[in-house]
Design a protein around this motif. Structure first.
Motif, PDB file in Angstrom:
ATOM      1  N   LYS A  91       7.588 -56.416 -22.425  1.00 29.99           N
ATOM      2  CA  LYS A  91       6.505 -57.263 -21.910  1.00 29.99           C
ATOM      3  C   LYS A  91       7.013 -58.150 -20.772  1.00 29.99           C
ATOM      4  O   LYS A  91       6.298 -58.381 -19.787  1.00 29.99           O
ATOM      5  CB  LYS A  91       5.943 -58.136 -23.043  1.00 29.99           C
ATOM      6  CG  LYS A  91       5.192 -57.364 -24.113  1.00 29.99           C
ATOM      7  CD  LYS A  91       4.733 -58.289 -25.230  1.00 29.99           C
ATOM      8  CE  LYS A  91       4.039 -57.522 -26.341  1.00 29.99           C
ATOM      9  NZ  LYS A  91       3.620 -58.408 -27.460  1.00 29.99           N
ATOM     10  N   ALA A  92       8.243 -58.636 -20.903  1.00 33.32           N
ATOM     11  CA  ALA A  92       8.811 -59.496 -19.868  1.00 33.32           C
ATOM     12  C   ALA A  92       9.004 -58.750 -18.548  1.00 33.32           C
ATOM     13  O   ALA A  92       9.066 -59.383 -17.476  1.00 33.32           O
ATOM     14  CB  ALA A  92      10.150 -60.063 -20.335  1.00 33.32           C
ATOM     15  N   LEU A  93       9.072 -57.433 -18.602  1.00 33.01           N
ATOM     16  CA  LEU A  93       9.202 -56.614 -17.390  1.00 33.01           C
ATOM     17  C   LEU A  93       7.852 -56.350 -16.735  1.00 33.01           C
ATOM     18  O   LEU A  93       7.788 -55.694 -15.699  1.00 33.01           O
ATOM     19  CB  LEU A  93       9.883 -55.281 -17.721  1.00 33.01           C
ATOM     20  CG  LEU A  93      11.341 -55.374 -18.210  1.00 33.01           C
ATOM     21  CD1 LEU A  93      11.837 -54.004 -18.651  1.00 33.01           C
ATOM     22  CD2 LEU A  93      12.234 -55.946 -17.114  1.00 33.01           C
ATOM     23  N   GLY A  94       6.776 -56.843 -17.360  1.00 27.59           N
ATOM     24  CA  GLY A  94       5.445 -56.691 -16.782  1.00 27.59           C
ATOM     25  C   GLY A  94       4.710 -55.437 -17.190  1.00 27.59           C
ATOM     26  O   GLY A  94       3.658 -55.123 -16.623  1.00 27.59           O
ATOM     27  N   LYS A 140       2.178 -53.345 -19.098  1.00 32.87           N
ATOM     28  CA  LYS A 140       0.942 -53.651 -19.794  1.00 32.87           C
ATOM     29  C   LYS A 140       0.673 -52.641 -20.908  1.00 32.87           C
ATOM     30  O   LYS A 140       1.147 -51.504 -20.868  1.00 32.87           O
ATOM     31  CB  LYS A 140      -0.246 -53.644 -18.822  1.00 32.87           C
ATOM     32  CG  LYS A 140      -0.096 -54.589 -17.638  1.00 32.87           C
ATOM     33  CD  LYS A 140      -0.016 -56.041 -18.084  1.00 32.87           C
ATOM     34  CE  LYS A 140       0.048 -56.985 -16.887  1.00 32.87           C
ATOM     35  NZ  LYS A 140       0.198 -58.403 -17.323  1.00 32.87           N
ATOM     36  N   THR A 182      -0.075 -48.583 -20.473  1.00 31.44           N
ATOM     37  CA  THR A 182       0.553 -48.020 -19.279  1.00 31.44           C
ATOM     38  C   THR A 182       1.088 -46.619 -19.577  1.00 31.44           C
ATOM     39  O   THR A 182       1.838 -46.434 -20.543  1.00 31.44           O
ATOM     40  CB  THR A 182       1.712 -48.910 -18.795  1.00 31.44           C
ATOM     41  OG1 THR A 182       1.219 -50.213 -18.515  1.00 31.44           O
ATOM     42  CG2 THR A 182       2.355 -48.327 -17.549  1.00 31.44           C
TER      43      THR A 182
END
Length: 432
Positions: free
Chosen positions: A55-58, A60, A63
C-alpha cells in the motif's frame, strides 16, 4: 423517536482483520513478515489483498498484476495466488474465538464481525486490547477494534484505529468527548462512512458535504428527501443514535452463485460441461449448508470481451425444476441440460457460471404429484454422507465424475500456498 431508532443504550465493537489474506499467509510463512506481499484474484489477475508495504508503494486494490511488474521487480513484491480455503478456515477460527468475548455477535464478512458490548462495566479500550492480544496469540492474526454507540460509529472507529499508530489498534469513539470526536470526523473524507460509495459521495459533494462531520451535522429531513431513509439513519448513527441492531443469525441467501473465469480459453462442450458440473456441485453444497432447496437453476457461458479479435458470444438459460431440489446430481443434470442448449461451437469461452434461484426451506418444499418418497429419502441420506465425508476428509474427496478429473479449464494458481489447516497432505511441518 425517529423511525427505526433503538431506545436502549447500545455499544458495539467492530473487530476487523488487518490485510486479512496477507496476514493468513504470514501465519504459516513468517518469512513474509515485513516484506511487500500481494494476494491475487482468481487466475492470478488483480490485487485483492495488499500488505502495508505494498500500500505504501501506491498499489490500489484491484490493480492488475501485469501493471505491477516493473514495481514488483524494483521493490521485490511477492505475489501469491489466492487460497480461499485457507482464508475461510482461518476466518472460522477467528470468529469462534471472538464469540468468547460477547454473548452477541454478528459476522459481517470473512474478516469482520460486530460484538455487542452494552452492559460491560469496564474499560472498553482495555477490553479491545485484550481481544487484539488473544487473537494474535491464539490465531496469529493482527486485528483492530473500533468501538462506538452505533454500528456506523464502530465502523468509523475501526478505520481510525487502523490509520493512526497512536491508537495502538483500538479506538473507542463512545468514550471520547464530542468535541474531540467532531475534530476527528472533520478530518475524515465522507467516503469512509459505512455505506457511502463513490456515487453517493459525489452526490453529497454536490451539496457541499465532503467530510464525516458535515454528514453528521446535515439536516436529516433534507437527507431523507434528497437521498433515502437509509442515509438518514446513517446520519443519526453518526450522532450516536443506534438505528441498526446486530443480526446474530445470518439470513439465508436468496440466490446462490458459483462462477469462475477459466485458466485458459475453453473450446469444447465436454470441458464446459465439466466446469458447469463442478460449479453446480459447489452451489449445491452451499444450498444444503443453509438447509434450502432451489426451484430453478440458471446457467450462462461467455467469451472474453478483452480478446477483441475473437468472435464474441454470451448466453444464459434458466431451467425451472419440476420440484425444488438440493440433490447435487439433480442440479447438475439440469445445469448440463441447459448448457447443451446454449452452447455454440467455434468460440473461445472464458467464463461459465451457475445460479440457484427460487430458494426456500428444504423441509417445506412442494413435491410433484407422483414423487417417489423412498427416492427422496435415499437422496437426502446420500447427500448427508457426501457432505460429511467432504467436510471430514477435505473438499472434493467425493465428487461426481461429470466434474472431471484433470480440470484443464481450472483457474491459474501459479503460486498458491498449501491449505495448511484443511488438507492432511498439506499440513505445516515442524522440524526439531
Amino acid at each position: 423517536m425517529p423511525f427505526g431508532v433503538k431506545q436502549d443504550t447500545s455499544t458495539f465493537a467492530l473487530v476487523d482483520g488487518n490485510n486479512f489474506y496477507v496476514s493468513c499467509e504470514r501465519v504459516f510463512n513468517p518469512a513474509l513478515e515485513g516484506k511487500p506481499v500481494v494476494v491475487l484474484s482468481n487466475n492470478d489477475g488483480c490485487a485483492v489483498a495488499r500488505s502495508a508495504e505494498v500500500k505504501a508503494l501506491g498499489v490500489k486494490m484491484g490493480t492488475p498484476w501485469f501493471q505491477m511488474q516493473d514495481l514488483a521487480r524494483k521493490h521485490g513484491i511477492i505475489a501469491l495466488s489466492s487460497n480461499y480455503t485457507l482464508y475461510a478456515d482461518m476466518s472460522n477460527r477467528m470468529m469462534s474465538l471472538l464469540r468468547q468475548f460477547s454473548p452477541r455477535q454478528e459476522i459481517y464478512s470473512i474478516d469482520e464481525c460486530f460484538l455487542g458490548l452494552e452492559g460491560f462495566n469496564r474499560d472498553l479500550t482495555a477490553y479491545g486490547q485484550e481481544i487484539r492480544q488473544q487473537v494474535r496469540q491464539w490465531i496469529g492474526l493482527p486485528v483492530c477494534v473500533g468501538i462506538g454507540p452505533s454500528k456506523t460509529l464502530a465502523k468509523l472507529a475501526n478505520h481510525i484505529a487502523k490509520k493512526g499508530p497512536e491508537w495502538n489498534g483500538v479506538c473507542d469513539l463512545g468514550a471520547m468527548p464530542e468535541a474531540e470526536r467532531d475534530r476527528l470526523m472533520a478530518s475524515i473524507e465522507v467516503g469512509e462512512v459505512w455505506g457511502v460509495g463513490k456515487r453517493l459521495r459525489e452526490q453529497l459533494a454536490a451539496i457541499h458535504i465532503h467530510t464525516v462531520l458535515a454528514l453528521k451535522q446535515a439536516d436529516t429531513a433534507l437527507i431523507r428527501r434528497r437521498f433515502s431513509v437509509v442515509l438518514e439513519r446513517t446520519v443519526l448513527e453518526l450522532r450516536g443514535i443506534s438505528c441498526l441492531g446486530l443480526e446474530e443469525i445470518a439470513p439465508n441467501k436468496q440466490q446462490i452463485v458459483c462462477s469462475r473465469s477459466f485458466g485458459q480459453p475453453v473450446l469444447h462442450l465436454a470441458e464446459l460441461s465439466e466446469a458447469v458440473s463442478s460449479y453446480a456441485t459447489r452451489a449445491a453444497e452451499k444450498l444444503r449448508r443453509q438447509s434450502s432447496a432451489a426451484g430453478a437453476i440458471h446457467v450462462y457461458i461467455t467469451t472474453s470481451p478483452f480478446r477483441e479479435k475473437d468472435p464474441q458470444y454470451g448466453q444464459g438459460i434458466t431451467i425451472p425444476l419440476p420440484e425444488s431440489a438440493d440433490d447435487t446430481s439433480r442440479l447438475v443434470r439440469a445445469a448440463q441440460w441447459g448448457l447443451k442448449r446454449i452452447y455454440r461451437p467455434g468460440y473461445r469461452y472464458a467464463k461459465a457460471g451457475v445460479m440457484l434461484m427460487e430458494l426456500g426451506p428444504a423441509g417445506s418444499r412442494q413435491q410433484a404429484l407422483f414423487s417417489d418418497e423412498g427416492a427422496e429419502n435415499r437422496s437426502a441420506r446420500l447427500m448427508q454422507v457426501l457432505d460429511g465425508i467432504n467436510r471430514k476428509m477435505g473438499k472434493d474427496t467425493l465428487f461426481l465424475a461429470s466434474s472431471g478429473i484433470v480440470k484443464g479449464w481450472g483457474m491459474k494458481q501459479g503460486n498458491r500456498s498449501p491449505c495448511y489447516t484443511t488438507v492432511w497432505g498439506e499440513l505445516a511441518e515442524v522440524s526439531g
